[in-house]
Design an enzyme around this catalytic site. Sequence first.
Site, PDB file in Angstrom:
ATOM      1  CB  THR A   1      -5.308  39.941  26.728  1.00  0.00           C
ATOM      2  OG1 THR A   1      -6.048  40.792  25.880  1.00  0.00           O
ATOM      3  CG2 THR A   1      -6.089  38.592  26.908  1.00  0.00           C
ATOM      4  CB  CYS A   2      -0.772  37.837  28.481  1.00  0.00           C
ATOM      5  SG  CYS A   2       0.270  36.835  29.032  1.00  0.00           S
TER       6      CYS A   2
ATOM      7  CB  CYS B   1      -1.360  33.698  30.208  1.00  0.00           C
ATOM      8  SG  CYS B   1      -1.288  34.465  28.506  1.00  0.00           S
TER       9      CYS B   1
ATOM     10  CE  LYS C   1      -4.213  29.899  31.698  1.00  0.00           C
ATOM     11  NZ  LYS C   1      -4.173  29.900  30.298  1.00  0.00           N
TER      12      LYS C   1
ATOM     13  CE1 TYR D   1       5.128  43.682  30.749  1.00  0.00           C
ATOM     14  CE2 TYR D   1       3.752  43.052  32.452  1.00  0.00           C
ATOM     15  CZ  TYR D   1       4.679  42.574  31.462  1.00  0.00           C
ATOM     16  OH  TYR D   1       4.744  41.427  30.773  1.00  0.00           O
TER      17      TYR D   1
ATOM     18  CE1 TYR E   1      -3.688  26.909  23.365  1.00  0.00           C
ATOM     19  CE2 TYR E   1      -5.267  27.465  21.332  1.00  0.00           C
ATOM     20  CZ  TYR E   1      -3.958  27.027  21.957  1.00  0.00           C
ATOM     21  OH  TYR E   1      -2.922  26.711  20.943  1.00  0.00           O
ATOM     22  CB  ILE E   2     -10.969  30.164  26.745  1.00  0.00           C
ATOM     23  CG1 ILE E   2      -9.860  31.441  26.151  1.00  0.00           C
ATOM     24  CG2 ILE E   2     -11.911  30.981  27.715  1.00  0.00           C
ATOM     25  CD1 ILE E   2     -10.311  32.835  25.860  1.00  0.00           C
TER      26      ILE E   2
ATOM     27  CD  GLU F   1      -5.915  27.296  28.972  1.00  0.00           C
ATOM     28  OE1 GLU F   1      -6.432  28.414  29.290  1.00  0.00           O
ATOM     29  OE2 GLU F   1      -4.872  27.112  28.806  1.00  0.00           O
TER      30      GLU F   1
ATOM     31  CG  HIS G   1      15.237   6.205  36.596  1.00  0.00           C
ATOM     32  ND1 HIS G   1      14.127   5.923  35.654  1.00  0.00           N
ATOM     33  CD2 HIS G   1      15.231   5.258  37.649  1.00  0.00           C
ATOM     34  CE1 HIS G   1      13.329   4.840  36.770  1.00  0.00           C
ATOM     35  NE2 HIS G   1      14.078   4.665  37.430  1.00  0.00           N
TER      36      HIS G   1
ATOM     37  CD  GLU H   1      12.975   7.743  33.110  1.00  0.00           C
ATOM     38  OE1 GLU H   1      14.224   7.157  32.875  1.00  0.00           O
ATOM     39  OE2 GLU H   1      12.422   7.611  34.152  1.00  0.00           O
TER      40      GLU H   1
END
Length: 453
Positions: free
Chosen positions: A43-44, A49, A52, A100, A178-179, A182, A435, A440
Amino acid sequence: MKKIKKYDLITIGAGSGGIAASRRAASYGAKVLLIESNRIGGTCVLRGCIPKKLLMYASDMRSLFDEASAFGWTEVPSIFDVARWTQSKDSELSRLEKIYREMLEKSEVQLISGHAKLVDQNTVEVDGRQYQTERILIATGGSPSTTAIPGLEQAWTSDDVLQLGELPSSLLILGAGYIAVEFASILSGLGIQISMVYRGDLPLRGFDEDLRHNAIQNLEAHGVKLYPNSSMRSLERTVNGFSLNLTNSSTLHAQNVLNATGRSPNIWNLNLESVGLKTDEYGAISVDAYSHTNIENIWAIGDVTNRVNLTPVAIAEGRAFADTEFGNNPSQVNHTNVSSAVFCSPPLASIGLTESQAQKIGPTDIFTSQFRPMKKSFTKSEERTYMKLVVDRKSNRVLGAHMSGADAPEIIQSLAIAITAGATKQDFDKTMALHPTSAEEFVLMREPTRTYG
Ligand code: NDP
């Protein structure tokens, strides 16, 4: 039926968790067979992920164009072509899938394609062939749930939205997790009229309340119409699109609908009954802290166990299993202090306890900061960056950090190291600011905004 070869481990599911577990087991010398019915990556990589976030980049470019003109660039008229995005995304995903495959080959994990089902606790069948094994790992993930209301199976899922050839003019998004958040944010940025319909009064259950309020403000600022406290009754297809019937007798219409009402564990057709494998009331495989099921030589990891449904957690569970079973190093995954992010615009991210969780445990000090991000200073944007630290007054330890604003996921990921290591508020105070940055502000919060206990 012919039984072939004996393996030390058969992993079912080549998503992030299954791949990580298989490679780690093979690194200890185990003979591993990995079975996947779909493409490699899960899925990811293929439907979640990664695509998306690639769509989020496309959406965020719109505000970049506005900012550019505020900073002196000549305006560029621009049109988003989703078909071109889909083409680029598909070739990127093919590249990742190839990586993969190469990694699995290098690790000497054997890969076969097909749907696996259990025959007994030492035998797995794929397309009529049976494979013998010492251990089985189930890492089959989850898929969109379509049971919330009648007709929901006609709605798009996030898989469909990531495959579009053209964008609809209007979209109803059902749910507020989440879905939902987003995609509401990303797709409104691409010019779609979005309505988000959900049963609670705030989106993103489980997140800190202030972040949930921030999410509402930011969604509304992007033109998303919110329908909180809505109880859905049914979804119907009409001539022009869809009608969503609510239980208060009102009806909402849109050209299309995205079902974002949660995901269910993928256990169908695995034949779990054949070995008496226990699942919970949601169909998730029940496991102990070592991801061990009720069956001696069967384990399960990732979303199919419905613990913390996030990619890095599935990977950690897979590796802990392999370390325990093949590396002679018993390992458990600590499911506390898991940071997570919602990639809306601006994004939000969190680690540790929320304000309401901490105050129930003991005396708590809350430090907050809110400001207009410098990058927006020439624009008309009302966007604010918001930060919060949740501190245990007794130990001075920082128990939680929450942020809504540009780069929140990147900033919270770095803070996660300090919080996991047990940093105190004093440690934050001693840290020199870098900075000028937004981050910060996390080391410049002097007086608590609120105290409890
Ligand atoms: P979530 O569990 O996050 O949200 C589901 C939403 O659907 C909630 O708003 C829930 O409401 C609502 N809902 C559930 N059942 C019903 C019902 N019967 N009727 C009406 N509303 C209902 O699921 P998602 O689908 O958004 O995401 C699935 C998983 O994927 C998540 O667990 C998450 O871990 C993972 N994910 C992570 C991402 C990330 O890390 N950035 C991005 C996308 C997904 P209520 O809150 O009231 O229960």
